[in-house]
Design a protein around this motif. Structure first.
Motif, PDB file in Angstrom:
ATOM      1  N   LYS A   1       0.829  -1.210   0.000  1.00 11.70           N
ATOM      2  CA  LYS A   1       0.000   0.000   0.000  1.00 11.70           C
ATOM      3  C   LYS A   1       0.861   1.258   0.000  1.00 11.70           C
ATOM      4  N   ILE A   2       1.899   1.280   0.823  1.00  9.45           N
ATOM      5  CA  ILE A   2       2.755   2.463   0.920  1.00  9.45           C
ATOM      6  C   ILE A   2       3.580   2.648  -0.355  1.00  9.45           C
ATOM      7  N   ASP A   3       4.210   1.583  -0.837  1.00  5.99           N
ATOM      8  CA  ASP A   3       5.118   1.678  -1.981  1.00  5.99           C
ATOM      9  C   ASP A   3       4.417   1.838  -3.320  1.00  5.99           C
ATOM     10  N   LEU A   4       3.236   1.269  -3.459  1.00 12.42           N
ATOM     11  CA  LEU A   4       2.634   1.200  -4.788  1.00 12.42           C
ATOM     12  C   LEU A   4       1.248   1.814  -4.861  1.00 12.42           C
TER      13      LEU A   4
ATOM     14  N   GLN B   1      -0.743   3.726  -2.857  1.00 15.52           N
ATOM     15  CA  GLN B   1      -1.055   5.101  -2.479  1.00 15.52           C
ATOM     16  C   GLN B   1      -0.527   6.136  -3.455  1.00 15.52           C
ATOM     17  N   HIS B   2       0.360   5.740  -4.349  1.00 13.56           N
ATOM     18  CA  HIS B   2       0.967   6.691  -5.282  1.00 13.56           C
ATOM     19  C   HIS B   2       0.326   6.668  -6.667  1.00 13.56           C
ATOM     20  N   THR B   3      -0.641   5.803  -6.868  1.00  9.35           N
ATOM     21  CA  THR B   3      -1.220   5.633  -8.193  1.00  9.35           C
ATOM     22  C   THR B   3      -2.728   5.458  -8.088  1.00  9.35           C
ATOM     23  N   THR B   4      -3.430   6.017  -9.044  1.00 12.99           N
ATOM     24  CA  THR B   4      -4.875   5.804  -9.131  1.00 12.99           C
ATOM     25  C   THR B   4      -5.132   4.874 -10.305  1.00 12.99           C
TER      26      THR B   4
ATOM     27  N   TYR C   1       5.613  -5.355  -9.298  1.00 10.47           N
ATOM     28  CA  TYR C   1       6.137  -4.945  -8.000  1.00 10.47           C
ATOM     29  C   TYR C   1       6.522  -6.164  -7.160  1.00 10.47           C
TER      30      TYR C   1
END
Length: 91
Positions: A58-61, A63-66, A80
């Motif tokens: 969740k943190i690495d992937l 939360q940074h992309t929609t 990933y």
């Protein structure tokens, strides 16, 4: 949907929900060569490694992309996981 396999045994870890303990569900896992892994009753620490892994994803992937759909997220998620596995050595 196509499955991508690494050649290693696939383990499906889940909590103690009755839907996961149902015979039909466990039979479906077995028919597809998936090893079930259920938390032990009353052992909250038994699930800690998986909770940590999901938090990292969740943190690495995530939360940074929609992602507009689940299908568009799958290739990135698979890449990933493969990258993390190759950087961490043998499991």
């Amino acid at each position: 949907m196509s499955l991508q396999r690494s050649g290693r045994e696939l383990i499906h870890h889940y909590d103690r929900g009755s839907q996961y303990a149902a015979g039909d569900y466990r039979a479906l896992l077995g028919a597809n060569g998936i090893v079930p892994s259920m938390s032990q009753k009353g052992n909250c620490c038994n699930n800690a490694p998986m909770e940590s892994w999901f938090h990292t994803i969740k943190i690495d992937l995530v939360q940074h992309t929609t992602y507009p759909t689940d299908e568009t997220a799958k290739p990135n998620l698979f890449a990933y996981i493969c990258q993390r596995r190759s950087n961490s050595g043998p499991l």
